[in-house]
Write a protein that holds these residues in place. Sequence first.
Motif, mmCIF file in Angstrom:
data_model
loop_
_atom_site.group_PDB
_atom_site.id
_atom_site.type_symbol
_atom_site.label_atom_id
_atom_site.label_comp_id
_atom_site.label_asym_id
_atom_site.label_seq_id
_atom_site.Cartn_x
_atom_site.Cartn_y
_atom_site.Cartn_z
ATOM 1 N N ARG A 88 -0.745 5.261 -8.942
ATOM 2 C CA ARG A 88 -0.462 3.843 -8.675
ATOM 3 C C ARG A 88 0.627 3.788 -7.613
ATOM 4 O O ARG A 88 1.607 4.525 -7.704
ATOM 5 C CB ARG A 88 0.023 3.138 -9.935
ATOM 6 N N LEU A 89 0.475 2.916 -6.649
ATOM 7 C CA LEU A 89 1.474 2.786 -5.600
ATOM 8 C C LEU A 89 2.638 1.900 -6.020
ATOM 9 O O LEU A 89 3.671 1.871 -5.368
ATOM 10 C CB LEU A 89 0.839 2.271 -4.317
ATOM 11 N N SER A 90 2.459 1.168 -7.110
ATOM 12 C CA SER A 90 3.547 0.394 -7.706
ATOM 13 C C SER A 90 3.373 0.479 -9.219
ATOM 14 O O SER A 90 2.256 0.715 -9.705
ATOM 15 C CB SER A 90 3.525 -1.061 -7.235
ATOM 16 N N ASP B 270 -4.539 2.628 2.523
ATOM 17 C CA ASP B 270 -4.513 1.454 3.397
ATOM 18 C C ASP B 270 -5.873 1.142 4.019
ATOM 19 O O ASP B 270 -6.000 0.200 4.796
ATOM 20 C CB ASP B 270 -3.414 1.577 4.460
ATOM 21 N N VAL B 271 -6.900 1.885 3.657
ATOM 22 C CA VAL B 271 -8.253 1.594 4.141
ATOM 23 C C VAL B 271 -8.872 0.590 3.172
ATOM 24 O O VAL B 271 -9.233 0.938 2.052
ATOM 25 C CB VAL B 271 -9.108 2.871 4.248
ATOM 26 N N GLY B 272 -8.945 -0.654 3.613
ATOM 27 C CA GLY B 272 -9.419 -1.722 2.740
ATOM 28 C C GLY B 272 -10.757 -2.286 3.144
ATOM 29 O O GLY B 272 -11.485 -1.709 3.961
ATOM 30 N N THR C 70 -4.319 2.715 9.094
ATOM 31 C CA THR C 70 -3.910 3.989 9.692
ATOM 32 C C THR C 70 -4.904 5.089 9.360
ATOM 33 O O THR C 70 -4.995 6.073 10.084
ATOM 34 C CB THR C 70 -2.525 4.438 9.191
ATOM 35 N N GLY C 71 -5.607 4.956 8.230
ATOM 36 C CA GLY C 71 -6.535 5.993 7.797
ATOM 37 C C GLY C 71 -5.863 7.234 7.265
ATOM 38 O O GLY C 71 -6.523 8.242 7.015
ATOM 39 N N ARG C 72 -4.538 7.190 7.054
ATOM 40 C CA ARG C 72 -3.811 8.364 6.561
ATOM 41 C C ARG C 72 -4.029 8.567 5.070
ATOM 42 O O ARG C 72 -3.989 7.619 4.293
ATOM 43 C CB ARG C 72 -2.312 8.221 6.840
#
Length: 194
Positions: A27-29, A111-113, A184-186
């Motif tokens: 989870r990012l948060s 961040d790829v949505g 960014t695709g990172r």
Amino acid sequence: MADGGVAGLVLAAGAGRRMGGPKALLRLSPTGPSLVESTVTHLHDAGVADVHVVVGSAAPNVRARAERVGGLVVEAEDWDEGMGASLRRGLDVLATTDARAAILMLVDLPDVGHAVHERMLTCVDGQLEGALVRAAYDGRAGHPVLLGRDHWARVRQHAVGDHGARTYFDLHPPVLVECGDLATGRDIDRPHDV
């Protein structure tokens, strides 16, 4: 299929050894969704009705989270071989469906949505079955990949170890679709990447 014959295929089977645990569960948060939930949701938001999720490490927990948001879960029992095993298992499942193409996504690209997925879904003129299109970020190839059914059997043959479709793409370069204005695709591999 409501999405024009494209199925989602999310590879979420890895153990995330460098991360310290499966990235699919990350989870990012503290109160946010897990990466597998976000990835499935982004594909649904782009209009992909059937999103297949390949699980392996921590399968029961990843399965529960993927199914919570409507993912169709399949287990790769040999997941620890590497990404190739997960990709083969996913393509085997898709071969039993009516899907004409798959939008292949990795679980560790937060961040790829849906905007990237939407661009990929609208970039093909002509037959979906022959599509071989890959997202690019500032000219660098990344994910997702729109993979037409005509390529599945040959991609499967090349999917060995941790290479996934890389060897096939070396022999048959995909068309790149620039998405650097959207993400960014990172990927995230280690805790400091978060």
